[in-house]
Design a protein around this motif. Sequence first.
Motif, short mmCIF file in Angstrom:
data_model
loop_
_atom_site.label_atom_id
_atom_site.label_comp_id
_atom_site.label_asym_id
_atom_site.label_seq_id
_atom_site.Cartn_x
_atom_site.Cartn_y
_atom_site.Cartn_z
N MET A 1 36.39 30.18 -74.71
CA MET A 1 37.24 30.00 -73.53
C MET A 1 36.76 30.81 -72.33
O MET A 1 37.46 30.91 -71.32
N SER A 2 35.56 31.38 -72.44
CA SER A 2 35.03 32.18 -71.33
C SER A 2 34.74 31.32 -70.10
O SER A 2 34.58 31.85 -69.00
N ILE A 3 34.70 29.99 -70.29
CA ILE A 3 34.48 29.12 -69.13
C ILE A 3 35.73 29.06 -68.26
O ILE A 3 35.65 28.68 -67.09
N GLY A 4 36.90 29.44 -68.80
CA GLY A 4 38.13 29.49 -68.01
C GLY A 4 38.67 28.12 -67.64
O GLY A 4 38.07 27.08 -67.92
N TRP A 5 39.83 28.13 -66.98
CA TRP A 5 40.44 26.85 -66.58
C TRP A 5 39.58 26.15 -65.54
O TRP A 5 39.55 24.92 -65.47
N GLN A 6 38.84 26.95 -64.73
CA GLN A 6 37.96 26.33 -63.74
C GLN A 6 36.86 25.51 -64.42
O GLN A 6 36.46 24.45 -63.94
N GLY A 7 36.35 26.05 -65.56
CA GLY A 7 35.31 25.34 -66.29
C GLY A 7 35.82 24.04 -66.89
O GLY A 7 35.14 23.02 -66.86
N ILE A 8 37.03 24.08 -67.43
CA ILE A 8 37.64 22.87 -67.99
C ILE A 8 37.87 21.83 -66.90
O ILE A 8 37.58 20.65 -67.06
N LEU A 9 38.38 22.31 -65.75
CA LEU A 9 38.61 21.41 -64.61
C LEU A 9 37.29 20.82 -64.11
O LEU A 9 37.22 19.63 -63.77
#
Length: 336
Positions: A83-91
């Motif tokens: 989850m180190s990519i964060g919500w920005q990565g998922i978005l």
Amino acid sequence: MEKFKQILPGFISCLLIAVVAQFVGEFIPQLGSAFIAIILGIVLGNTLLDHPRLGVGVKFSESKLLEISIALTGVTLNLQDVMSIGWQGILFIMIQMTLTILFVYQLGKMLQFDKSFSLLMCAGNAVCGSSAIGTVAPIIEANEKDKGISITTVNLTGTVLMMVLPILTSWFYHHQTLATGAMIGGTLQSIGQVVAAGKLVNDDVTQMATIFKILRVVFLVAVAFAFSRMNLAEGQSLFEKNKQQKSMTKQAGVPWFIIVFFICSIFVTFIVLPTVIPHTAKAVSNQLEVIALAGIGMRVKFSDLIKEGPKSMLYGLLTGTGQVFLAVILIRLLLL
């Protein structure tokens, strides 16, 4: 036993290339064993080792060994790492995939390709290469010709980007891990190409790019469901449509190695393992990766590039260029 005999020649070829690549890599660490394995695979796969008898084993090495390698990676990454990519990565992944599908579909219409072929190109480029094409093809009732040409075009596009992206990311992001991983994992067509391009940079980028790519593969189910809605016959009743959607979407389950990856990540998040276990998993994973990269190189055929003709290649070139352009904008807006 018969299947084993078919696999063995191609597997041994990939294994020998991997051994040579790692040996040469010790003397030329600037290139690295991954890059050497790909190049040797491409050269030998188009010359001395260009033989149909090797095809089954080479495909096994490229796909199955890489799947096992990715599954083992889960032992070395806990959920915090994933989850180190964060919500920005998922978005970023969600928007990148959506825009890629819209762009590739419209591009196909402009180039006067039929709907079926354009949708196969959308799936292959937005999600996970030939695996996504194989999943979506029966859902949209694509013929074998469209399936074959789209797989070839997508794989060739990904191979070119696999070599180009490590150079571009060094200019754009100076190989900063998150941005470089997002570019490689968010644009390249197959998991193998993502791993290969990441290895041409460093292990941290490979890990980050793989996480971004895994997220794209997870979204394959949503893409298959959307495509099934586009392809439903207008004359069906609501009950028949719902039944067909459920049947089609069921075909697009999350691949086993992604499930194992997440199970292992969850396990190591809550259970502290002896260091020898993740170290061994990483070592085995790395060895399998190099063998798989040799297979990826061997499956790149110059004859395919010539056979498909300029129009399909133009479609692939414009698609790859558009994906990179979209990723550059989204990375600037969301991740930098």
